[in-house]
Design an enzyme around this catalytic site. Structure first.
Site, mmCIF file in Angstrom:
data_model
loop_
_atom_site.group_PDB
_atom_site.id
_atom_site.type_symbol
_atom_site.label_atom_id
_atom_site.label_comp_id
_atom_site.label_asym_id
_atom_site.label_seq_id
_atom_site.Cartn_x
_atom_site.Cartn_y
_atom_site.Cartn_z
ATOM 1 N N ASP A 3 89.860 47.995 98.010
ATOM 2 C CA ASP A 3 89.509 46.884 97.119
ATOM 3 C C ASP A 3 88.131 47.099 96.507
ATOM 4 O O ASP A 3 87.342 46.172 96.378
ATOM 5 C CB ASP A 3 89.552 45.564 97.894
ATOM 6 C CG ASP A 3 89.511 44.349 96.968
ATOM 7 O OD1 ASP A 3 90.018 44.447 95.834
ATOM 8 O OD2 ASP A 3 88.967 43.306 97.376
ATOM 9 N N GLY A 11 86.448 33.245 102.949
ATOM 10 C CA GLY A 11 85.202 32.833 103.566
ATOM 11 C C GLY A 11 84.127 32.466 102.566
ATOM 12 O O GLY A 11 84.213 32.781 101.377
ATOM 13 N N GLY A 35 78.087 32.947 97.633
ATOM 14 C CA GLY A 35 79.402 33.413 97.170
ATOM 15 C C GLY A 35 80.531 32.777 97.944
ATOM 16 O O GLY A 35 80.384 32.426 99.115
#
Length: 366
Positions: free
Chosen positions: A141, A32, A27
């Site tokens: 989030d 990052g 991912g």
């Protein structure tokens, strides 16, 4: 002595200790790159997250410090846990956590979920939120891609980089739009743990229907879609709007009545619809809390009040209002890493690290 090895992943240099092998990209985020790897020490698969340029700006330094502090503090079965952290010779920071096979977003796009899986996943999300909220932390989030799941259906909430203190004056524009609570869109301030309950409700609805409940094209369209289902916000909610432009926009919308969710979720159990009704409430003060939701009839098959722990102590947010230079954040970060590895900051390792020789310190004392 730990050795560092380099690998190129998506054009990015991964510089990690030889303890971790078989790097595979899984991912890429704004801050990052995440790779899977094998931990030679334990034989277990792990996730290695490289924080890009953590010391490039004070804002990024503070964000990385906040995520590290949170990962160290939050210890719960439904929260991703930190197993290692190190700084490479190039001064990139790497977080190592357990690796789970997939995330809820991938599951939802691959097939419809059966009732027992929806119940079990929602239960674990709320169990994790109860703990996080009791620590004085708001995730902010929450979305399907931040909810990791393994082959045993164990679920863990991840990505606390945006998490914030519980604060009635909380500000900012953060969570992915589809899952964003209306009070964030309406006021840009005065929001609390209830924003996570709204996000969890949107995720719950998506598990039931197989598609996002409020797929807004922008924040204006997003809010309009919400009112089509939930009706016009009550006056006491409208009165909390601080922005004149937002207030004009909300008042310009046609008056709408709340639609019974049973009409939209025709195939869902009445208990599921009832819980969803309590999660998707405009007024955050009237929204159900995580602990209350766990005790709801819909989650009876999994609810166990003796095994839904709260945090032993509140998270220390004293650093959060600090406006510090990068070098200070760096020293604070090194201190936290030494603490994680139980290295005495007064010994030689601590001195080397504090003086900037972080790679050498890690090699000698890892």
């Amino acid at each position: 002595m730990a050795e560092f090895v380099r690998a190129q992943i998506f054009g990015t240099t991964f510089e990690i200790t030889s303890r971790y092998t078989d790097l595979q990209p899984v991912g890429m985020g704004a801050f990052g790159l995440v790779c899977s790897a094998r931990d030679q020490l334990t034989g277990q698969p792990v996730a290695v997250k490289k924080i890009m340029k953590p010391f490039s700006t004070p804002v990024l330094s503070k964000r990385t410090y906040r995520e590290l502090k949170l990962l160290k503090h939050l210890r719960h079965e439904n929260i991703i846990s930190l197993s290692d952290i190190f700084i490479s010779p190039l001064e990139d920071i790497y977080f190592v956590t357990e690796l789970l096979g997939t995330d809820l977003h991938r599951l939802l796009t691959s097939r419809p979920l059966e009732k027992q899986f929806i119940q079990y996943f929602l239960y674990q999300i709320l169990r994790g939120l109860k703990y996080v909220h009791s620590a004085g932390v708001v995730h902010r989030d929450l979305k399907p891609s931040n909810i990791l799941i393994n082959e045993n259906c164990d679920l863990k909430i991840c990505d606390f980089g945006l998490a914030r203190i519980q604060d009635p004056q909380m500000t900012g524009y953060v969570s992915t739009r589809y899952y964003r609570a209306p009070e964030i869109m309406l006021t840009w301030q005065k929001y609390d743990v209830e924003v996570d309950i709204w996000s969890a409700g949107c995720i719950f609805a998506e598990m039931l229907e197989g598609k996002p409940l409020f797929p807004g094209k922008d924040h204006v369209n997003q809010f309009s879609i919400i009112t089509e289902l939930l009706g016009t916000p009550p006056d006491d909610v409208i009165q909390t709007i601080c922005s004149e432009n937002t207030l004009r926009f909300v008042k310009s919308l046609p008056k709408r009545e709340r639609q019974p969710l049973a009409n939209k979720f025709k195939n869902a159990d009445p208990e599921a619809v009832d819980l969803l009704e309590r999660m998707l409430v405009f007024d955050p003060k009237k929204r159900i809390r995580a602990g209350e939701a766990l005790a709801h009839e819909y989650l009876t098959p999994y609810h166990d009040p003796t095994d839904e722990p709260e945090a032993e102590e509140k998270f220390d947010w004293s650093f959060n209002d600090a406006d510090l230079p990068v070098d200070t954040w760096k020293i604070m970060m090194y201190s936290e890493i030494l603490d994680f590895h139980n290295i005495d900051q007064g010994n030689d390792a601590g001195q080397v690290l504090m003086e900037g020789g972080v790679a050498q310190a890690h090699q000698n004392y890892a």
